[in-house]
Design a protein around this motif. Sequence first.
Motif, PDB file in Angstrom:
ATOM      1  N   GLN A  39     -17.518 -48.462  48.676  1.00 31.07           N
ATOM      2  CA  GLN A  39     -15.857 -49.077  48.988  1.00 31.07           C
ATOM      3  C   GLN A  39     -14.883 -47.882  48.666  1.00 31.07           C
ATOM      4  N   SER A  40     -14.982 -46.739  48.837  1.00 31.24           N
ATOM      5  CA  SER A  40     -13.865 -45.560  48.631  1.00 31.24           C
ATOM      6  C   SER A  40     -13.285 -45.439  50.135  1.00 31.24           C
ATOM      7  N   PRO A  41     -11.990 -45.261  49.896  1.00 33.28           N
ATOM      8  CA  PRO A  41     -11.165 -44.926  51.033  1.00 33.28           C
ATOM      9  C   PRO A  41     -11.692 -43.656  51.974  1.00 33.28           C
ATOM     10  N   VAL A  42     -11.823 -43.804  53.145  1.00 40.66           N
ATOM     11  CA  VAL A  42     -12.128 -42.499  53.846  1.00 40.66           C
ATOM     12  C   VAL A  42     -10.947 -41.798  54.156  1.00 40.66           C
ATOM     13  N   LYS A  43     -11.271 -40.563  53.935  1.00 40.84           N
ATOM     14  CA  LYS A  43     -10.126 -39.349  54.164  1.00 40.84           C
ATOM     15  C   LYS A  43     -10.421 -38.854  55.456  1.00 40.84           C
ATOM     16  N   TYR A  44      -9.256 -38.212  55.959  1.00 39.90           N
ATOM     17  CA  TYR A  44      -9.083 -37.708  57.304  1.00 39.90           C
ATOM     18  C   TYR A  44      -8.322 -36.434  57.095  1.00 39.90           C
ATOM     19  N   GLU A  45      -9.389 -35.305  57.191  1.00 40.96           N
ATOM     20  CA  GLU A  45      -9.059 -33.983  56.909  1.00 40.96           C
ATOM     21  C   GLU A  45      -8.755 -33.228  58.139  1.00 40.96           C
ATOM     22  N   LYS A  46      -7.759 -32.185  58.071  1.00 32.20           N
ATOM     23  CA  LYS A  46      -7.588 -31.271  59.267  1.00 32.20           C
ATOM     24  C   LYS A  46      -8.500 -30.201  58.990  1.00 32.20           C
ATOM     25  N   VAL A  47      -9.546 -30.111  60.119  1.00 31.29           N
ATOM     26  CA  VAL A  47     -10.742 -28.956  60.020  1.00 31.29           C
ATOM     27  C   VAL A  47     -10.578 -27.942  61.292  1.00 31.29           C
ATOM     28  N   CYS A  48     -10.603 -26.825  60.934  1.00 34.58           N
ATOM     29  CA  CYS A  48     -10.661 -25.912  61.916  1.00 34.58           C
ATOM     30  C   CYS A  48     -11.970 -25.700  62.407  1.00 34.58           C
ATOM     31  N   PRO A  49     -12.540 -25.858  63.529  1.00 33.32           N
ATOM     32  CA  PRO A  49     -13.779 -25.908  64.060  1.00 33.32           C
ATOM     33  C   PRO A  49     -14.404 -24.545  64.228  1.00 33.32           C
ATOM     34  N   VAL A  50     -13.640 -23.461  64.364  1.00 36.00           N
ATOM     35  CA  VAL A  50     -13.889 -21.992  64.595  1.00 36.00           C
ATOM     36  C   VAL A  50     -14.244 -21.665  62.885  1.00 36.00           C
ATOM     37  N   CYS A  51     -13.227 -21.701  62.138  1.00 41.04           N
ATOM     38  CA  CYS A  51     -13.237 -21.331  60.694  1.00 41.04           C
ATOM     39  C   CYS A  51     -14.174 -22.259  59.835  1.00 41.04           C
ATOM     40  N   ASP A  52     -14.402 -23.325  60.326  1.00 39.91           N
ATOM     41  CA  ASP A  52     -15.297 -24.384  59.629  1.00 39.91           C
ATOM     42  C   ASP A  52     -14.620 -24.590  58.320  1.00 39.91           C
ATOM     43  N   ARG A  53     -13.463 -24.920  58.197  1.00 47.41           N
ATOM     44  CA  ARG A  53     -12.896 -25.300  56.916  1.00 47.41           C
ATOM     45  C   ARG A  53     -11.670 -26.028  57.021  1.00 47.41           C
ATOM     46  N   GLU A  54     -11.254 -26.869  55.964  1.00 44.76           N
ATOM     47  CA  GLU A  54     -10.258 -27.480  55.982  1.00 44.76           C
ATOM     48  C   GLU A  54      -8.931 -26.649  55.560  1.00 44.76           C
ATOM     49  N   ILE A  55      -7.745 -26.856  56.556  1.00 47.59           N
ATOM     50  CA  ILE A  55      -6.579 -26.134  56.203  1.00 47.59           C
ATOM     51  C   ILE A  55      -5.567 -27.070  56.061  1.00 47.59           C
ATOM     52  N   GLN A  56      -4.594 -26.283  55.403  1.00 46.42           N
ATOM     53  CA  GLN A  56      -3.296 -26.758  54.778  1.00 46.42           C
ATOM     54  C   GLN A  56      -2.257 -26.822  55.959  1.00 46.42           C
ATOM     55  N   SER A  57      -1.143 -27.697  55.493  1.00 47.71           N
ATOM     56  CA  SER A  57      -0.179 -27.886  56.582  1.00 47.71           C
ATOM     57  C   SER A  57       0.483 -26.768  56.860  1.00 47.71           C
ATOM     58  N   GLU A  58       0.830 -25.653  55.939  1.00 46.51           N
ATOM     59  CA  GLU A  58       1.397 -24.365  55.989  1.00 46.51           C
ATOM     60  C   GLU A  58       0.656 -23.478  57.033  1.00 46.51           C
ATOM     61  N   GLU A  59      -0.740 -23.705  57.102  1.00 46.73           N
ATOM     62  CA  GLU A  59      -1.291 -22.889  58.025  1.00 46.73           C
ATOM     63  C   GLU A  59      -1.091 -23.313  59.401  1.00 46.73           C
ATOM     64  N   ILE A  60      -0.663 -24.481  59.871  1.00 44.76           N
ATOM     65  CA  ILE A  60      -0.544 -24.978  61.080  1.00 44.76           C
ATOM     66  C   ILE A  60       0.598 -24.565  61.858  1.00 44.76           C
ATOM     67  N   VAL A  61       0.701 -24.136  63.074  1.00 44.00           N
ATOM     68  CA  VAL A  61       1.782 -24.031  63.870  1.00 44.00           C
ATOM     69  C   VAL A  61       1.668 -24.679  64.935  1.00 44.00           C
ATOM     70  N   LYS A  62       2.880 -24.870  65.820  1.00 48.19           N
ATOM     71  CA  LYS A  62       3.042 -25.645  66.947  1.00 48.19           C
ATOM     72  C   LYS A  62       2.769 -24.820  68.200  1.00 48.19           C
TER      73      LYS A  62
END
Length: 282
Positions: A39-62
């Motif tokens: 019964q824990s809330p599910v987290k939605y993480e931003k993951v880079c499929p190439v680097c295979d790790r979660e990335i932070q907002s400051e690492e994201i560009v448009k």
Amino acid sequence: MHTMWKGTISFGLVNIPVKMHAATENKDVKLRQLHKECQSPVKYEKVCPVCDREIQSEEIVKAYEYAKNKFVMLDEEDLEALQKEQADKAVEIVDFVKLEEIDPIYFEKSYYLSPNEGGSKAYVLLLNALKDTGKIGVAKMIIRSKEQLAVIRVYENTLVAETIHYPDEVRNVRDVPNVPEETATAKKELDTAKMLIDQLTTEFNPEKYKDDYRIALLDLIEAKKNNEEITTAKDKPAPKSADNLMDALQESLERAKKAKPKPKQPAKRKTKTTAQKKKTAT
């Protein structure tokens, strides 16, 4: 009421400083997704499929994808400068039209307009002029980093900015599948349908209509809460402390042993018996 935008509405040489407020709100009941087991809330993480790790907002560009996996990178500074250049412009009413000339399919979202400091007289002037002529103003404005086509109209003695879609945002009605080409209807059926419409015709009263599903869902939630049919998310297990490091290692080793498949024993070669050896010798 929260002010979401400040600017100037102009028509001719008349400038009206205004504030804009959202006229509608979303009343949908938001449901969370929980892990059924704990019964824990599910987290939605931003993951880079190439680097295979979660990335932070400051690492994201448009970027704009102009072809499959081909992108044009857009700097945040360029976008902000472009938005500021457009946002600083006054919202100019370029045309006046009749409301009934615009099909409802074009309408998107409504915003209340209130006069800003020193704008009350010009605000009332535009409001009364629209009332007396029965017209609405067509204008362009920047809302949430997007240039919007909008109409300025009167609603219950208040100016309203109603964003509308550009023509190329409305899909071609000819692309709708399975629309009958034959439009003729039997007279008896048509007359009966028209009689039914007459029977159900009334004055529009928005207070008459309720969101029955939302009301029923809230009642269900309240009933379950009152009956204590509730659940609490479990706390995340704390990591093993240094004092228990050896215990943790031992437990991990035992689990690894259980999970590891047992190696297959090599097949034993058959050896000749003493009797067979003597028989071979003779």
